[in-house]
Enzyme design. Sequence first.
Site, PDB file in Angstrom:
ATOM      1  CG  HIS A 128     -17.495  15.793   7.824  1.00  0.00           C
ATOM      2  ND1 HIS A 128     -16.953  15.979   9.078  1.00  0.00           N
ATOM      3  CD2 HIS A 128     -18.115  16.959   7.509  1.00  0.00           C
ATOM      4  CE1 HIS A 128     -17.224  17.210   9.499  1.00  0.00           C
ATOM      5  NE2 HIS A 128     -17.941  17.827   8.562  1.00  0.00           N
ATOM      6  CG  MET A 180     -25.702  22.265   8.110  1.00  0.00           C
ATOM      7  SD  MET A 180     -25.272  23.334   6.714  1.00  0.00           S
ATOM      8  CE  MET A 180     -23.731  22.590   6.186  1.00  0.00           C
ATOM      9  CG  HIS A 182     -19.497  19.478  11.545  1.00  0.00           C
ATOM     10  ND1 HIS A 182     -19.036  20.258  10.501  1.00  0.00           N
ATOM     11  CD2 HIS A 182     -19.566  20.315  12.623  1.00  0.00           C
ATOM     12  CE1 HIS A 182     -18.833  21.491  10.923  1.00  0.00           C
ATOM     13  NE2 HIS A 182     -19.158  21.567  12.194  1.00  0.00           N
ATOM     14  N   GLY A 205     -20.739  24.308   1.541  1.00  0.00           N
ATOM     15  CA  GLY A 205     -19.559  23.752   0.905  1.00  0.00           C
ATOM     16  C   GLY A 205     -19.006  24.739  -0.120  1.00  0.00           C
ATOM     17  N   GLY A 243     -13.397  22.779   5.639  1.00  0.00           N
ATOM     18  CA  GLY A 243     -13.767  23.938   4.845  1.00  0.00           C
ATOM     19  C   GLY A 243     -12.645  24.383   3.921  1.00  0.00           C
ATOM     20  N   GLY A 284     -15.251  18.187   0.996  1.00  0.00           N
ATOM     21  CA  GLY A 284     -16.503  17.929   0.290  1.00  0.00           C
ATOM     22  C   GLY A 284     -16.315  18.074  -1.202  1.00  0.00           C
ATOM     23  CB  SER A 285     -16.207  21.019  -3.436  1.00  0.00           C
ATOM     24  OG  SER A 285     -15.544  21.803  -2.498  1.00  0.00           O
TER      25      SER A 285
HETATM   26  C1  DX5 Z   1     -19.409  23.461   5.859  1.00  0.00           C
HETATM   27  C2  DX5 Z   1     -19.316  22.014   6.250  1.00  0.00           C
HETATM   28  C3  DX5 Z   1     -18.294  21.288   5.504  1.00  0.00           C
HETATM   29  C4  DX5 Z   1     -18.429  21.282   3.997  1.00  0.00           C
HETATM   30  C5  DX5 Z   1     -17.036  21.434   3.464  1.00  0.00           C
HETATM   31  O1  DX5 Z   1     -19.989  24.209   6.851  1.00  0.00           O
HETATM   32  O2  DX5 Z   1     -19.068  21.868   7.630  1.00  0.00           O
HETATM   33  O3  DX5 Z   1     -18.132  19.957   5.996  1.00  0.00           O
HETATM   34  O4  DX5 Z   1     -19.028  20.154   3.459  1.00  0.00           O
HETATM   35  O5  DX5 Z   1     -17.106  21.596   2.091  1.00  0.00           O
HETATM   36  P1  DX5 Z   1     -15.835  21.956   1.205  1.00  0.00           P
HETATM   37  O6  DX5 Z   1     -14.826  20.884   1.420  1.00  0.00           O
HETATM   38  O7  DX5 Z   1     -16.399  21.988  -0.172  1.00  0.00           O
HETATM   39  O8  DX5 Z   1     -15.347  23.309   1.668  1.00  0.00           O
HETATM   40 ZN    ZN Z   2     -18.538  19.853   8.333  1.00  0.00          ZN
END
Ligand code: DX5
Ligand code: ZN
Length: 222
Positions: free
Chosen positions: A31, A35, A64, A142, A174, A195-196
């Site tokens: 993913h 941004m 994304h 994240g 998220g 992510g995290s």
């Molecule tokens: C946030 C991003 C996510 C982000 C998610 O706006 O779209 O893809 O990396 O991060 P986690 O899993 O840490 O919430």
């Molecule tokens: Zn995302």
Amino acid sequence: MSARINPSILSADFVNLQADLERIASADLVHVDVMDNHFVPNLTFGPQMVGRIQDVSPVPLDVHLMISDVDRWAPGYAELGAYSVTFHAEATSDPVALARRLRSIGARAGIAVKPGTPIEPYLELLPEFDQVLVMTVEPGFGGQAFMPETMPKLQALSAEVARTGLDVWLQVDGGISADTIGIAAAAGADTFVAGSAVYSGSDPASNIALLRAAAEASTHTH
Ligand code: DX5
Ligand code: ZN
């Protein structure tokens, strides 16, 4: 059902990205959060960087786009070979035209909605899309907390997918962790961004396996 786990490289080490991509080779897709410091307050990278990620990634790209002016910029990500390109419903006035363009280039077309955006207007557009992304945090960063109040949107989508028999993936993004992934799976999600939860600790591959098992244990059966 086999749950798709798509690690978000927003939580990877941006100066060791190739190594961090290789650590998630057991994932379904990677993913990639684009941004623009306009649609969201944060800033990441653009097409040149995503093109290099595409060159070296062991798994296909799930892009994304958290950017404005998607009609202008989204097709370029499909052209560089991304497997899937998801744009925000809030960033275009003609989501169907853009989805058709992405598909004509050869990418899967995805539409994303922020937590405050209702899903009802998009239910009848499902045949135009390969994926719907229900944001489970405000997009931009994240490490935020999962918002369970977004789950009724997944239930509505899941019911519509079951009713129509369409093959549309339902993605959440998220705050997805071993503690929350089951909530989203039970509501109908089948594709999970993390992510995290993937990049924390020393072993992303075991984090991926843990998330996949937790999702599959809670998957809603029709
Ligand atoms: C946030 C991003 C996510 C982000 C998610 O706006 O779209 O893809 O990396 O991060 P986690 O899993 O840490 O919430
Ligand atoms: Zn995302």
